[in-house]
Write a protein that holds these residues in place. Structure first.
Motif, PDB file in Angstrom:
ATOM      1  N   HIS A  69       0.994  -1.050  -0.157  1.00 48.98           N
ATOM      2  CA  HIS A  69       0.045   0.204  -0.188  1.00 48.98           C
ATOM      3  C   HIS A  69       0.482   1.155  -0.020  1.00 48.98           C
ATOM      4  O   HIS A  69       1.947   1.700   0.774  1.00 48.98           O
ATOM      5  CB  HIS A  69      -0.626   0.433   1.394  1.00 48.98           C
ATOM      6  CG  HIS A  69      -1.553   1.591   1.772  1.00 48.98           C
ATOM      7  ND1 HIS A  69      -2.688   1.499   0.321  1.00 48.98           N
ATOM      8  CD2 HIS A  69      -1.399   1.911   1.851  1.00 48.98           C
ATOM      9  CE1 HIS A  69      -3.480   3.015   1.181  1.00 48.98           C
ATOM     10  NE2 HIS A  69      -2.882   2.984   1.816  1.00 48.98           N
ATOM     11  N   HIS A 216      -9.146  -2.692  -2.703  1.00 48.65           N
ATOM     12  CA  HIS A 216      -7.885  -1.936  -2.152  1.00 48.65           C
ATOM     13  C   HIS A 216      -8.430  -1.230  -1.244  1.00 48.65           C
ATOM     14  O   HIS A 216      -9.009   0.347  -2.130  1.00 48.65           O
ATOM     15  CB  HIS A 216      -6.726  -1.379  -3.093  1.00 48.65           C
ATOM     16  CG  HIS A 216      -5.481  -1.058  -2.097  1.00 48.65           C
ATOM     17  ND1 HIS A 216      -4.789  -0.375  -2.679  1.00 48.65           N
ATOM     18  CD2 HIS A 216      -5.418  -1.227  -0.964  1.00 48.65           C
ATOM     19  CE1 HIS A 216      -4.157   0.467  -1.937  1.00 48.65           C
ATOM     20  NE2 HIS A 216      -4.637  -0.268  -1.200  1.00 48.65           N
ATOM     21  N   VAL A 254      -7.037  -1.567   4.658  1.00 49.67           N
ATOM     22  CA  VAL A 254      -5.830  -1.206   4.900  1.00 49.67           C
ATOM     23  C   VAL A 254      -5.823   0.065   6.150  1.00 49.67           C
ATOM     24  O   VAL A 254      -6.672  -0.143   6.499  1.00 49.67           O
ATOM     25  CB  VAL A 254      -5.091  -0.150   3.434  1.00 49.67           C
ATOM     26  CG1 VAL A 254      -3.765   0.323   4.216  1.00 49.67           C
ATOM     27  CG2 VAL A 254      -5.257  -0.521   2.342  1.00 49.67           C
TER      28      VAL A 254
END
Length: 437
Positions: A69, A216, A254
């Motif tokens: 990330h 994501h 994340v």
């Protein structure tokens, strides 16, 4: 003897699979960009005739790091606003700077600067989330770095798109444009629960299922984000994403600093991957991801740097060390995240999060030859009792000497081969004058 492109003979070979293995007096055999074998050196020399031999008598050779990330182009905003809470940092400094300056040239120059730093730090694969992802993909192809580019989505207008529908339209076009490019993958990248509404998220899930690509997203980054969502909707963001059926084995969450035991159990149940960004979370005082509890529950945890504007570096070696140390402190247990597992998080677990575990992440026959060499002969990493401990707790990015992706050298003996670093630094200096004269 079988002709091959390359034979690498290091002091230590760290294949990651099997877990914790360190091979001495072995060779890595590479041909046509792929790993042929990891074999004892004597055997390799008797069976293979390499066109090139790389002797590294003081080095550990291991898979390249996977930065799961980051926001690469934000390297041009490194240090523009520090020592602030997340939302103050975003609303008062980062978003205004981006609104004034983000463009294809900004992203191209920022990505080149970031890639120079990442290659020097041993990163060979990047999962990026930022505007103008088409520019990021083109620079990655130019440099030879492996990249998964995020098909960014937001509710509000930016330089990249006017509304959620245009973000998705452009993302789908980008996916089609690069779907046959060997080193480029795509992934849907809705920014966060507080910036993307239900309708676009439902479309993203539908498209992700149809195209077979992942999602994501920043999730539960701060306690304030969670409290704000509960006040506005009566639901924690995780619950909302679950109700929208976004969660699954193709979903990468994340940060995840604010988690209940039930949410951790659900992450394991759904097969969600978590990307831990310890240094960014520490700097923004966002909280501590419960890495030990996640691992114990069976959740795959990878590592990311986040962007250089909030870290402020893109160094996976440093991130790995911080993750290992922080996990021990948070759990109150020095065995929570041992060196071997921290190294796996930076390599194979990152590959798993991106659906690339069959291609990269370990030095296994048949996989792509994405590998790095780290010189352990310097004073900070001597004497060597345990190679894995030295890599995680003592080695620095200045000791990375060689970086290869798909059998192609991107850096040899600390010299970048596919990127003009001097030009990248010059352009960064020009942007600094434009952004904050």
């Amino acid at each position: 003897m079988l002709p091959v492109d390359l034979l690498v003979a290091p002091r230590w070979l760290v294949p990651i699979e099997p877990a914790g293995a360190v091979l001495e007096h072995h060779a890595l055999i590479v041909d046509a960009g792929r790993i042929v074998a990891c074999a004892p050196l004597d055997m390799a020399l008797s069976q293979y005739q390499p066109r090139q031999r790389l002797d590294l008598p003081h080095h550990a050779v291991l898979p390249g790091f996977v930065n799961a990330h980051t926001h690469a182009a934000m390297s041009l905003l490194r240090g523009i606003a520090d020592d602030l809470p997340l939302m103050d940092w975003l609303r008062d400094h980062i978003w205004p700077a981006e609104g004034a300056h983000v463009s294809p040239p900004f992203c191209a120059d920022g990505v080149r600067l970031a890639f120079a730093e990442m290659i020097r730090s041993g990163t060979t694969c990047v999962n990026d989330m930022y505007f103008f992802p088409d520019t990021t993909a083109r620079v990655a192809v130019e440099v030879g770095l492996r990249v998964t580019v995020g098909l960014i989505a937001l509710d509000f207008p930016t330089a990249w798109a006017r509304d959620a529908d245009e973000y998705l339209h452009k993302g789908l076009e980008l996916h089609d444009a690069f779907k046959h490019t060997p080193l480029v993958r795509t992934i849907f990248a809705p920014h966060a629960p507080y910036t993307v509404s239900d309708a676009p998220l439902l479309k993203i899930r539908k498209y992700a299922n149809e195209l077979g690509i992942g999602i994501h997203m920043h999730v539960h980054e701060t306690a304030g984000e969670v409290a704000m969502a509960v006040e506005a909707t009566g639901k924690r963001p995780w619950q909302r994403l679950r109700d929208l059926e976004l969660l699954g084995p193709d979903f990468i969450a994340v940060h995840m600093t604010q988690l209940s035991d039930e949410e951790i159990a659900q992450a394991a149940e759904y097969g969600v991957h978590v990307v831990h960004c310890p240094e960014s979370n520490l700097k923004l005082a966002s909280g501590f991801a419960p890495v030990g509890r996640l691992l114990k529950a069976g959740v795959n945890v990878a590592l990311g740097t986040d962007g250089a504007a909030s870290n402020n570096d893109l160094d996976l070696l440093g991130e790995m060390r911080s993750a290992a140390l922080l996990a021990k402190a948070v759990a109150g247990d020095p065995q929570t995240l041992p060196a071997a597992r921290a190294l796996q998080m930076a390599t194979l677990d990152g590959a798993r999060a991106l659906g690339l575990e069959h291609e990269i992440g370990s030095l296994t026959a048949g996989k792509s030859a994405d590998f790095i060499a780290i010189d352990l002969s310097a004073a900070p990493t001597q004497p060597v009792y345990n190679v894995l401990s030295q890599l995680v707790y003592a080695a620095s990015r200045e000791q990375v000497t060689d970086v290869w992706v798909a059998g192609r050298a991107l850096m040899r003996d600390r010299m970048l081969l596919t990127l003009d670093e001097t030009a990248a630094l010059s352009r960064a200096a020009e942007w600094r004058q434009k952004i904050k004269p």
